[in-house]
Scaffold this motif. Structure first.
Motif, PDB file in Angstrom:
ATOM      1  N   LEU A 338      21.416  68.676 -50.203  1.00 43.09           N
ATOM      2  CA  LEU A 338      21.775  69.918 -48.691  1.00 43.09           C
ATOM      3  C   LEU A 338      20.276  69.450 -48.576  1.00 43.09           C
ATOM      4  O   LEU A 338      19.299  70.355 -47.849  1.00 43.09           O
ATOM      5  CB  LEU A 338      20.579  71.683 -49.672  1.00 43.09           C
ATOM      6  N   GLY A 339      19.654  68.066 -47.616  1.00 39.66           N
ATOM      7  CA  GLY A 339      19.045  67.770 -46.989  1.00 39.66           C
ATOM      8  C   GLY A 339      19.237  68.626 -45.657  1.00 39.66           C
ATOM      9  O   GLY A 339      17.923  68.395 -44.672  1.00 39.66           O
ATOM     10  N   TRP A 340      19.775  68.589 -45.375  1.00 34.74           N
ATOM     11  CA  TRP A 340      20.164  69.394 -43.846  1.00 34.74           C
ATOM     12  C   TRP A 340      20.178  70.908 -43.528  1.00 34.74           C
ATOM     13  O   TRP A 340      19.385  71.268 -42.545  1.00 34.74           O
ATOM     14  CB  TRP A 340      22.044  69.583 -43.295  1.00 34.74           C
ATOM     15  N   TRP A 341      19.786  71.191 -44.836  1.00 37.81           N
ATOM     16  CA  TRP A 341      19.635  72.973 -45.257  1.00 37.81           C
ATOM     17  C   TRP A 341      18.153  73.075 -44.831  1.00 37.81           C
ATOM     18  O   TRP A 341      17.755  72.707 -45.562  1.00 37.81           O
ATOM     19  CB  TRP A 341      20.087  73.291 -46.132  1.00 37.81           C
ATOM     20  N   LEU A 342      17.860  73.745 -43.251  1.00 40.05           N
ATOM     21  CA  LEU A 342      16.974  74.182 -43.265  1.00 40.05           C
ATOM     22  C   LEU A 342      17.062  75.191 -43.333  1.00 40.05           C
ATOM     23  O   LEU A 342      17.559  76.237 -42.884  1.00 40.05           O
ATOM     24  CB  LEU A 342      16.257  73.518 -41.138  1.00 40.05           C
ATOM     25  N   PHE A 355      15.340  71.945 -47.813  1.00 37.27           N
ATOM     26  CA  PHE A 355      15.467  72.702 -49.276  1.00 37.27           C
ATOM     27  C   PHE A 355      15.373  71.929 -49.822  1.00 37.27           C
ATOM     28  O   PHE A 355      13.772  72.207 -50.728  1.00 37.27           O
ATOM     29  CB  PHE A 355      16.337  73.442 -49.019  1.00 37.27           C
ATOM     30  N   PRO A 356      15.434  70.354 -50.062  1.00 38.10           N
ATOM     31  CA  PRO A 356      15.039  69.987 -51.097  1.00 38.10           C
ATOM     32  C   PRO A 356      13.592  69.736 -51.017  1.00 38.10           C
ATOM     33  O   PRO A 356      12.994  68.960 -52.101  1.00 38.10           O
ATOM     34  CB  PRO A 356      15.866  68.320 -50.358  1.00 38.10           C
ATOM     35  N   THR A 357      12.766  69.102 -49.798  1.00 34.57           N
ATOM     36  CA  THR A 357      11.486  69.940 -49.758  1.00 34.57           C
ATOM     37  C   THR A 357      11.161  70.894 -50.419  1.00 34.57           C
ATOM     38  O   THR A 357       9.604  70.764 -51.097  1.00 34.57           O
ATOM     39  CB  THR A 357      11.057  69.881 -48.051  1.00 34.57           C
ATOM     40  N   LEU A 358      10.919  71.956 -50.287  1.00 35.79           N
ATOM     41  CA  LEU A 358      11.216  73.551 -51.103  1.00 35.79           C
ATOM     42  C   LEU A 358      11.560  72.774 -52.355  1.00 35.79           C
ATOM     43  O   LEU A 358      10.601  73.929 -53.028  1.00 35.79           O
ATOM     44  CB  LEU A 358      11.367  74.475 -50.466  1.00 35.79           C
ATOM     45  N   MET A 359      12.106  72.414 -53.164  1.00 38.06           N
ATOM     46  CA  MET A 359      12.483  72.148 -54.113  1.00 38.06           C
ATOM     47  C   MET A 359      11.687  71.131 -54.725  1.00 38.06           C
ATOM     48  O   MET A 359      11.219  71.939 -56.194  1.00 38.06           O
ATOM     49  CB  MET A 359      14.056  71.891 -54.859  1.00 38.06           C
ATOM     50  N   ALA A 360      11.604  70.547 -54.089  1.00 42.95           N
ATOM     51  CA  ALA A 360      10.487  69.748 -54.827  1.00 42.95           C
ATOM     52  C   ALA A 360       9.002  70.600 -55.655  1.00 42.95           C
ATOM     53  O   ALA A 360       8.091  69.752 -55.989  1.00 42.95           O
ATOM     54  CB  ALA A 360       9.923  68.244 -54.114  1.00 42.95           C
ATOM     55  N   GLY A 361       8.901  70.803 -54.652  1.00 43.69           N
ATOM     56  CA  GLY A 361       7.330  71.838 -54.679  1.00 43.69           C
ATOM     57  C   GLY A 361       7.113  72.384 -55.736  1.00 43.69           C
ATOM     58  O   GLY A 361       6.511  72.939 -55.961  1.00 43.69           O
ATOM     59  N   TRP A 362       8.417  72.955 -55.582  1.00 44.09           N
ATOM     60  CA  TRP A 362       8.568  74.131 -56.991  1.00 44.09           C
ATOM     61  C   TRP A 362       9.312  73.693 -58.360  1.00 44.09           C
ATOM     62  O   TRP A 362       7.472  74.068 -59.091  1.00 44.09           O
ATOM     63  CB  TRP A 362       9.773  75.261 -56.439  1.00 44.09           C
ATOM     64  N   VAL A 363       9.769  72.611 -57.951  1.00 40.63           N
ATOM     65  CA  VAL A 363      10.111  71.758 -59.548  1.00 40.63           C
ATOM     66  C   VAL A 363       9.579  70.553 -59.529  1.00 40.63           C
ATOM     67  O   VAL A 363       9.247  70.339 -60.986  1.00 40.63           O
ATOM     68  CB  VAL A 363      11.540  71.943 -59.807  1.00 40.63           C
TER      69      VAL A 363
END
Length: 507
Positions: A338-342, A355-363
């Motif tokens: 999901l690297g394309w999903w902004l 989205f992976p940036t948010l995931m990395a921050g959360w998890v």
């Protein structure tokens, strides 16, 4: 174990070849407790040693954690039954996931004597064995072996691996407000409740009429909270149809009813981990109310809410039916795809963050915390979904879903139920039945048996269903090109599944 079953089961325990049993806690029992686990059972020999083993999730091996000693006096329930008990406090390595904090976890414990594992009996297993002996005339040993839960005790601890059990209840922070919706008097309120040191907010709507009503636990999608996707309106309309409706605005999210009516839950977004704990706690609190019928409980949700629904069922949610629509079952694969999903972290943010940036921050990242991603993934603990034979379960998915691909549904179904353990339908662009694997569900490890006959409508006799629709995206938006036949079929099937429960209300 309920008293009316215990006496029967206790007498069956020692007729098994292994000669012993664990009668509490039972396999797949949902617990809300601290890390201390109280175990009780019976051994066949006076004063015998009962070894208690727990799985070390770092090594995968079972290790001896403590020993109990059976009584030297026979129990009143049977002449050859010697009671034993022990309270365990397990180290973090015996809880999955093994990570920092107080996230809810799972421990697997075995009781053995002389190398032989003890058997466990939940109420259904006890009734099954009793009926086989009394009604069918089977030998008790054969009946016990056929019906027992197995030789593992699996525990789910709503409060995680530290702290004490939650004791706080629901507090009303706004309302209650009573008024007509669709010509029916409905009462709604904003509530708060404590979970793992956080104050979580939620919304409850219910018929104003007295009595115990069927319950919907609705788990919203995304990570923004309630009030941004029409949830309050749906809450009131479902209540007008006779449902008690409960919605949690999970940790780190907002419950937003307007500029001057907004509340933020404590904690931070965890993605299908602590959110499950928030939902389980709210479910327990709502079902304790006199207006709730605890024997008629539906849990359902979309996307993140679908994942929360399935993980809650796996963790022992006290529900009789559940619907997971496009819930992620493998979070690590989404991180990779999901690297394309902004997106935006808040509904007011412009969609500029991968989205992976948010995931990395959360998890964190899957490479750094693989167990954290596994614990959030229903496929990783698929056996816990298979064990919930008491829940009527529907998984719905679209092949045009670019957020959660269709293999998430198929791989979960295959892992949990086997190739023919669920009734699976694939619908084409005209919503017609097509008995072949959908796109994305053709890999060997996801192969399933696809039905060729008519789909269920008013009667849904089985307990496990998978419905996959061609051309159905993650969320249907008017004008997005989704074939009307497909969008309509999805809505009708969803409604039919709920209405077929025959709980005296309609969806």
């Amino acid at each position: 174990m309920k008293n009316n079953v215990f006496g029967r089961v206790a007498r069956l325990c020692l007729l098994l070849p292994v000669g012993a049993c664990v009668w509490t806690p039972n396999s797949r029992t949902s617990h809300e407790s601290s890390a201390a686990i109280s175990m009780q059972g019976y051994a066949a020999t006076s004063g015998s040693a009962v070894q208690l083993l727990a799985r070390n999730w770092n090594s995968g091996a079972f290790e001896l954690v403590d020993t109990a000693t059976a009584s030297t006096s026979a129990s009143f329930t049977g002449p050859d039954m010697y009671a034993w008990s022990k309270t365990l406090s397990l180290a973090a390595k015996f809880w999955r996931p093994d990570q920092a904090g107080c996230s809810a976890g799972r421990a697997e414990i075995r009781a053995v004597a002389g190398g032989d594992p003890f058997r466990t009996f939940t109420d259904p297993a006890g009734r099954c064995a009793f009926d086989k002996v009394v009604i069918d005339g089977e030998h008790p040993a054969a009946a016990g072996n056929a019906c027992s839960d197995g030789d593992e005790v699996i525990l789910f601890d709503n409060n995680g691996t530290c702290g004490v059990a939650e004791t706080g209840g629901l507090a009303t922070v706004y309302g209650p407000v009573t008024g007509p919706i669709d010509g029916v008097s409905v009462t709604w309120e904003v509530v708060s409740y404590p979970v793992q040191g956080n104050t979580i907010y939620g919304l409850i709507c219910r018929p104003s009429a007295a009595g115990a009503h069927p319950v919907q636990i609705f788990n919203h999608g995304g990570w923004w909270g309630l009030g941004y996707g029409g949830e309050p309106e749906a809450c009131g309309k479902w209540a007008a149809k006779g449902w008690v409706v409960a919605m949690s605005s999970y940790r780190g999210e907002r419950l937003h009813l307007g500029p001057s009516h907004s509340w933020k839950s404590g904690g931070s977004v965890e993605l299908c981990n602590g959110e499950v704990t928030d939902v389980l706690r709210m479910t327990d609190l709502v079902l304790a109310k006199p207006y709730a019928n605890s024997s008629k409980v539906l849990m359902h949700g979309l996307s993140h809410g679908g994942c929360i629904t399935t993980r809650a069922v796996q963790r022992g949610a006290p529900v009789q039916a559940a619907i997971d629509v496009a819930g992620p079952s493998e979070w690590a694969s989404l991180y990779a795809s999901l690297g394309w999903w902004l997106v935006g972290a808040l509904p007011t943010d412009p969609p500029t963050t991968p989205f992976p940036t948010l995931m990395a921050g959360w998890v964190g990242t899957p490479s750094l915390v693989p167990r954290a991603y596994e614990w959030r993934s229903s496929k990783f603990v698929a056996e816990d979904l298979a064990a919930r034979t008491d829940v009527k379960y529907l998984r719905m998915q679209g092949t045009a879903d670019t957020i959660v691909p269709p293999e998430h549904a198929c791989k979960l179904a295959k892992a949990a139920f086997g190739s023919a353990g669920s009734k699976n339908w694939h619908f084409n662009n005209a919503a017609g039945v097509t008995p072949v694997a959908p796109t994305g569900c053709t890999a060997t490890d996801a192969s399933l048996t696809w039905q060729s006959g008519a789909k269920p409508t008013t009667s849904w006799p089985d307990n496990r269903y998978v419905f996959v629709y061609d051309a159905l995206p993650h969320v249907v938006v008017p004008g997005d090109g989704t074939p009307p036949a497909v969008a309509n079929a999805f809505g009708v099937d969803y409604t039919n599944f709920v209405n077929a429960l025959n709980w005296g209300v309609v969806y």
